[in-house]
Design an enzyme around this catalytic site. Structure first.
Site, PDB file in Angstrom:
ATOM      1  N   HIS A  86       1.032  -1.115  -0.054  1.00  7.89           N
ATOM      2  CA  HIS A  86      -0.123  -0.181   0.001  1.00  7.89           C
ATOM      3  C   HIS A  86       0.834   1.163  -0.084  1.00  7.89           C
ATOM      4  CE1 HIS A  86      -3.405   2.586   0.593  1.00  7.89           C
ATOM      5  NE2 HIS A  86      -2.870   3.282   1.215  1.00  7.89           N
ATOM      6  N   ASP A 165     -14.905   2.358   6.892  1.00  2.98           N
ATOM      7  CA  ASP A 165     -14.085   3.342   6.426  1.00  2.98           C
ATOM      8  C   ASP A 165     -14.299   4.014   5.069  1.00  2.98           C
ATOM      9  OD1 ASP A 165     -11.233   4.323   6.219  1.00  2.98           O
ATOM     10  OD2 ASP A 165     -11.141   3.031   4.276  1.00  2.98           O
ATOM     11  N   ARG A 172     -13.896  12.600   5.538  1.00  2.00           N
ATOM     12  CA  ARG A 172     -12.790  13.353   5.743  1.00  2.00           C
ATOM     13  C   ARG A 172     -12.303  13.993   4.406  1.00  2.00           C
ATOM     14  NH1 ARG A 172      -9.087   8.699   6.631  1.00  2.00           N
ATOM     15  NH2 ARG A 172      -7.458  10.275   6.779  1.00  2.00           N
ATOM     16  N   SER A 187      -7.433   3.795   8.632  1.00  2.00           N
ATOM     17  CA  SER A 187      -8.158   3.723   7.241  1.00  2.00           C
ATOM     18  C   SER A 187      -7.463   2.639   6.638  1.00  2.00           C
ATOM     19  CB  SER A 187      -8.261   4.868   6.560  1.00  2.00           C
ATOM     20  OG  SER A 187      -8.728   4.802   5.287  1.00  2.00           O
ATOM     21  N   LYS A 191      -8.531  -1.558   5.791  1.00  2.00           N
ATOM     22  CA  LYS A 191      -8.730  -2.201   4.643  1.00  2.00           C
ATOM     23  C   LYS A 191      -7.970  -3.292   4.544  1.00  2.00           C
ATOM     24  CE  LYS A 191      -8.898   1.767   3.017  1.00  2.00           C
ATOM     25  NZ  LYS A 191      -8.649   2.899   2.035  1.00  2.00           N
TER      26      LYS A 191
END
Lengths: 420, 420
Positions: A86, A165, A172, A187, A191
């Site tokens: 990520h 999320d 947000r 967040s 995930k």
């Protein structure tokens, strides 16, 4: 009163710098998902969290509550180990595209479930959707089959993973509360943990084009996420990487799907080594799989498996505009954020969820920091289908680069630091 | 892009501790009123303002923007000067009811345009609506006629005055952002300046039953509001008054419409003197108008003019429950907040805008701090139509009072300080 708390008391607690209790966190995340806590209440809470912080235990509980809001995937039935990557998002970050097939070519399955890009950092899915025919939405069964058969899948995260999320992120984004370490960390990790990957490598960007502008901030975010992953049983490592100037030579969607400049190749191999090692195959060398064409084979199969034509020409922009160097010298600075905002304003990014992006919009770099340039030589090429956007893109680029006499002090490697 | 700003950049500016510019403030207040800035965006901004503050100039501009969102009234055609009072809200605060007719009896017109009560501090309109037949909604023409004829009007503020404030107040109430000095000051003063009163007296409550718990906070709020009023050409004075224990002997709606204990009379006369002086009549003594019955005459005419029967019996509660003293001694403390919350839980207040309140719900005090009490003697009487509420009201009163051996150290006067 069937609800155990009132939203205002949870908001007031964080506003007044108190710790949120486990039951408060469980309730507020669940009640927000159910629609009992209203968006305007959650957004005030998010701002209070941003300004007053959460400690590690609050963040951990918040992450668990977001995971519990949806389903969890399980890849343990696959014949090979899984690893995912990520990135916290940066300008010109197209690393996922070569990385996923490269790691798959090394015998490790890569379930890369992505979100849509927002703001100045383009999304991976937007880049792939620049390939004609390619589709981002796969069923869980299709994901499993493709992981077993091809070894890599890049697709849209289903609505079932951490729905809290998804809802919170959209909020947000419009309410100025993206830049909070507890919220970013929970967040991302909610995930990735719900996704069910066995190991995880985090590419935490540092610099003007990243959410984290400073090294210490980025390191705090990395440490927070590594702790969350490790506590949840996911082998997690983070690399801090430079985002003071755009990665590679392009920022946008179509313009980024090809190519392989030095910094992109270096980062791809560094991340692949971590992923392969995290999945228990430290003996395999990704550099070989990249050099001998195995990674490219997997890339073609991965694109074809999702309906894309790997040989189709990429969309080209209707209009281009060139920004030139105004003096002879060395390019000492090319600001990542400015290039990202320019690409966004040209149509590569969205300002509202669901908005269409232009596949061909973006910025092509003709020089990178450290390169020698001559007055009048092209520095940047702006691409768009809607030329009325050039003026605001150029405005974003004002003061974005410096040309000097001496070579700038550049980082020795795009990888700045490592957290495990 | 037809809007000059994006909400997220305004939110981010305040989040990052920057001053908001005049154009940013003008835009965000106007765009929120138009619905272009979403509630979840304004609520994040409100939390950022609460935690990071605004300076005097920002508050002044914010107030002006809220006034500009609606119409302004003008009482300059009346044959007498106008003066109004605003209380920041406290438990048992029924002062408006005797005060408006008393000041009118002194020759000064009182246009008291009020909002609905929220939270533990009951609203003036809720108290008057406990009188059968009385109506709160008057047209502007009716308000003018009644001011000329009777001299005092207490009614609902029309939707036309500072609609931005109305919308923002409802949001702050559900999103834990009520307790911010810049937002409280601008909310109160935008309505009072738009209302068009010539002079204004602010009753700023201090103590457990008030929004401002500490003297310094209350003084800061008072100074901010006095400056805002003065700058707008309204002669403005503030009194800081004690709200550590309930004012008078009742907290609720119907239970408060009558009676005149010492602290209530003292505060009423102190405020009336300020209002009469502010309106240019320092020679008139309100104490006389109270003693000789002129104030009561105006009260009866004011109630009758709005359809109320001044002689009608007040609604009585279906159920009562008595809380007794557990020891002999002196009542040293009776907490205002706890009594206010108990009255609210009994049905005197609302937790959502538009919710019905119970006219007969509330708390009657049988002793005040400084009084000698005996074990078993009634201290508090709880009133409600819905007896299932007693348990939560009693829970609110746990630890709310102390009985000791020695007389407590009480303030010499309910008026603690003055700001002009």
């Amino acid at each position: 009163m069937t609800e155990p708390f009132d939203a205002t008391e949870v908001i007031a607690a964080k506003r007044d710098m108190q710790r949120l209790s486990d039951p408060q966190i469980d309730w507020v995340v669940d009640a927000f998902t159910r629609g009992v806590v209203a968006p305007e209440q959650m957004s005030a809470l998010a701002m209070a969290i941003l300004l007053n912080g959460m400690d590690r235990e609050e963040i951990s509980r918040w992450t668990a509550a977001m995971i519990a809001s949806g389903e969890r995937m399980d890849f343990s039935s696959l014949s090979r180990p899984t690893s995912d990557k990520h990135s916290t998002g940066g300008v010109g970050d197209k690393i996922t595209l070569p990385l996923a097939p490269l790691v798959a070519a090394c015998g490790v399955a890569v379930p890369q479930l992505s979100g849509r890009g927002l703001g100045h950092t383009g999304g991976t899915l937007d880049k792939l959707e620049a390939i004609p025919g390619w589709r981002a939405d796969l069923s869980n069964a299709e994901i499993m089959a493709q992981l077993e058969d091809v070894g890599a899948v890049i697709c849209a995260a289903g609505a079932g993973l951490a729905p809290a999320d998804k809802k919170l992120y959209a909020l947000r984004d419009v309410a100025g509360t993206v830049e909070a370490i507890p919220l970013i960390a929970s967040s991302i990790m909610s995930k990735k943990i719900a996704e069910g990957t066995g190991s995880l490598v985090l590419d935490v960007k540092v610099g003007s084009g990243a959410f984290m502008k400073r090294h210490e901030q980025a390191r705090e975010l990395a440490e927070t996420m590594v702790a969350l992953g490790t506590d949840a049983g996911v082998r997690t490592v983070a690399l801090l990487t430079d985002m003071s100037t755009p990665l590679g030579l392009t920022a946008g969607n179509a313009v980024e799907a090809g190519g392989g400049p030095r910094d992109v190749v270096d980062l791809t191999i560094a991340l692949a080594r971590e992923m392969v090692a995290g999945a228990g195959r430290p003996d395999v060398d990704p550099a070989e799989a990249l050099a001998d064409g195995r990674a490219m084979d997997v890339w073609r199969r991965m694109i074809a498996a999702q309906g894309g034509d790997p040989d189709a020409p990429l969309p080209t922009p209707k209009e281009t505009h060139v920004v030139t160097a105004q003096a002879d010298g060395v390019l000492t600075r090319l600001d990542a954020l400015a290039v990202g905002v320019a690409a966004w304003r040209l149509g590569a990014g969205r300002s509202r969820p669901g908005e269409q992006v232009q596949a061909a919009a973006g910025v092509v770099l003709h020089a990178k920091p450290g390169d020698t340039v001559r007055a009048g030589q092209p520095l940047l090429e702006l691409h768009t289908d809607t030329p009325e956007r050039f003026a605001r893109a150029e405005a974003a680029l004002e003061g974005a680069f410096d040309i000097g006499a001496a070579a700038p002090d550049l980082p020795a490697s795009v990888v700045l630091d490592r957290v495990d």
